[in-house]
Design an enzyme around this catalytic site. Structure first.
Site, PDB file in Angstrom:
ATOM      1  N   ASP A   1       0.851  -1.191   0.000  1.00 31.18           N
ATOM      2  CA  ASP A   1       0.000   0.000   0.000  1.00 31.18           C
ATOM      3  C   ASP A   1       0.894   1.251   0.000  1.00 31.18           C
ATOM      4  OD1 ASP A   1      -2.398   1.444   0.247  1.00 31.18           O
ATOM      5  OD2 ASP A   1      -2.312   1.424   2.441  1.00 31.18           O
ATOM      6  N   HIS A   2       0.632   2.164  -0.902  1.00 33.37           N
ATOM      7  CA  HIS A   2       1.386   3.434  -0.984  1.00 33.37           C
ATOM      8  C   HIS A   2       2.903   3.240  -1.057  1.00 33.37           C
ATOM      9  CE1 HIS A   2      -2.070   6.050  -0.498  1.00 33.37           C
ATOM     10  NE2 HIS A   2      -2.496   5.244   0.446  1.00 33.37           N
TER      11      HIS A   2
ATOM     12  N   HIS B   1      -7.783  10.097   3.733  1.00 33.38           N
ATOM     13  CA  HIS B   1      -7.240   9.129   4.691  1.00 33.38           C
ATOM     14  C   HIS B   1      -7.520   9.528   6.147  1.00 33.38           C
ATOM     15  CE1 HIS B   1      -4.617   8.006   1.185  1.00 33.38           C
ATOM     16  NE2 HIS B   1      -4.967   6.814   1.636  1.00 33.38           N
TER      17      HIS B   1
HETATM   18  P1  13P Z   1      -8.807   4.936   5.530  1.00 33.01           P
HETATM   19  O1  13P Z   1      -7.911   5.792   6.382  1.00 33.01           O
HETATM   20  O2  13P Z   1     -10.040   5.663   5.132  1.00 33.01           O
HETATM   21  O3  13P Z   1      -9.096   3.633   6.184  1.00 33.01           O
HETATM   22  O4  13P Z   1      -8.020   4.624   4.171  1.00 33.01           O
HETATM   23  C1  13P Z   1      -7.098   3.573   4.096  1.00 33.01           C
HETATM   24  C2  13P Z   1      -6.287   3.609   2.856  1.00 33.01           C
HETATM   25  O5  13P Z   1      -6.583   4.277   1.887  1.00 33.01           O
HETATM   26  C3  13P Z   1      -5.102   2.761   2.834  1.00 33.01           C
HETATM   27  O6  13P Z   1      -4.346   2.983   1.677  1.00 33.01           O
HETATM   28  O1  G3H Z   2      -3.227   5.079   3.687  1.00 32.16           O
HETATM   29  C1  G3H Z   2      -2.597   4.746   4.667  1.00 32.16           C
HETATM   30  C2  G3H Z   2      -2.962   3.529   5.408  1.00 32.16           C
HETATM   31  O2  G3H Z   2      -4.055   3.765   6.264  1.00 32.16           O
HETATM   32  C3  G3H Z   2      -1.788   2.990   6.125  1.00 32.16           C
HETATM   33  O3  G3H Z   2      -1.504   3.733   7.259  1.00 32.16           O
HETATM   34  O4  G3H Z   2       0.873   4.317   6.975  1.00 32.16           O
HETATM   35  O5  G3H Z   2      -0.208   4.383   9.237  1.00 32.16           O
HETATM   36  O6  G3H Z   2       0.265   2.195   8.098  1.00 32.16           O
HETATM   37  P1  G3H Z   2      -0.045   3.655   7.921  1.00 32.16           P
HETATM   38 ZN    ZN Z   3      -4.454   4.957   0.903  1.00 32.83          ZN
END
Ligand code: 13P
Ligand code: G3H
Ligand code: ZN
Length: 322
Positions: free
Chosen positions: A83-84, A181
């Site tokens: 993720d990201h 987010h």
């Molecule tokens: P939320 O913070 O809305 O749960 O989004 C999570 C997200 O986009 C993780 O990449």
């Molecule tokens: O978009 C971000 C996700 O909610 C992940 O959050 O970077 O705190 O693990 P984090």
């Molecule tokens: Zn995200």
């Protein structure tokens, strides 16, 4: 079934008018809560790991936890997704280290630079049988150590999506249509209040989603920042020593609508955190003498499971699709 990529999942979701849940995982209880719900509801699932999760739990531990879930739930398809991903090196490390999908998030860069960085990740990933999610447009809120204010966020420009997808070769595209987010997605000033005094956020930009879908027929779209911030858990947190005034999320009926359109992946993290935190706060308040982590993590895991079940059935519509 071994870990899979999201290719088949997205095709079926697009054609079937539902979306796959992408849930962030950081520890064993979260992995178990999510996958037990998915197994019982026969739902395909994406388990995603952020840079912060890798820093907290360690890459190998997370991969092994997900592999354990795959062994325990052989009947459902599971994707392990970064993720990201902040850069090529992090994506490469996950591609080499067992992930079946990565996101390269160069959405903070200029259009041409975003294409260049994404293209490089796509080339490496596809050579290794891994799929890539990219992002165009900027969401508000907090992700890892990056905080984007509402003023600095920007909706995806539909006129850019065809060039971006064809030049990068990405497999799915995250777009900005007003999600955000974290647990404080909108300021009180951006919202109205309903008769109960609850904040009502501005509606998502379905016009942008529709225009993007028209320009990219059959192409899977991703929504980040899609937690709904359940008010029962915000209340539970606030009633047991927490302080989260005006936490507000995306209304679930809007996510349901997006899932019937071209949105094939919906990201949910904050809702899991709220369920876990609320449950543990309540437990400690009611049992100040207890100190066994198994005793407070057990109800937290159970509530994550029920929350995920609700998302699968009532929001994503992916139950029974495994
Ligand atoms: P939320 O913070 O809305 O749960 O989004 C999570 C997200 O986009 C993780 O990449
Ligand atoms: O978009 C971000 C996700 O909610 C992940 O959050 O970077 O705190 O693990 P984090
Ligand atoms: Zn995200």
């Amino acid at each position: 079934m071994p870990l899979v990529t999201s290719t088949e999942m997205f095709k079926k979701a697009y054609d079937g008018g539902y979306a796959i849940g992408a849930f962030n995982v950081n520890n064993m209880e979260i992995v178990q809560g999510i996958t037990e719900a998915c197994r019982e509801e026969h739902a395909p699932v994406i388990l995603q790991v952020s840079k912060g999760a890798r820093a907290y739990a360690n890459h190998t531990y997370l991969v092994k936890l997900v592999e354990a879930a795959v062994a325990e739930c052989p009947e459902i398809p599971v994707v392990l997704h970064l993720d990201h991903g902040p850069d090529f090196e992090t994506c490469k490390s996950c591609i080499d280290g067992g992930f079946t999908s990565v996101m390269i998030d160069a959405s903070g860069e200029k259009f041409e630079k975003n294409i260049e960085i994404t293209r490089k990740v796509v080339e490496y990933a596809h050579d290794h049988g891994v799929v890539v999610e990219a992002e165009l447009g900027t969401l508000a809120g907090v992700e890892d150590d990056v905080k984007v204010s509402a003023e600095d966020s920007s909706y995806t420009r539909p006129e850019e999506v065809e060039e971006f997808v064809s030049k990068t070769g990405c497999d799915s595209l995250a777009i900005a249509i007003g999600t955000s987010h974290g647990a404080y997605k909108f300021t009180a000033a951006q919202c109205t209040r309903n008769e109960k005094g609850i904040l009502v956020p501005p509606p998502l930009r379905f016009d942008v989603l529709e225009e993007v879908s028209k320009r990219l027929p059959g192409f899977p779209i991703v929504l980040h920042g899609s937690s709904s911030v359940p008010q029962n858990y915000v209340k539970m947190i606030n009633e047991h020593g927490g302080k989260m005034p005006d936490a507000v999320g995306i209304p679930e009926e809007q996510l349901r609508k997006a899932a019937t359109m071209s949105v094939c992946k919906i990201n949910i993290d904050s809702d899991l955190r709220l369920a876990m935190t609320g449950t543990i706060r309540q437990f400690f308040d009611e049992h100040p003498d207890k100190f066994d982590p198994r005793e407070y993590l057990k109800p937290a895991r159970a509530n994550i499971k029920e929350l995920v079940r609700h998302k699968l059935v009532d929001v994503l519509g992916c139950n029974g699709k495994a």
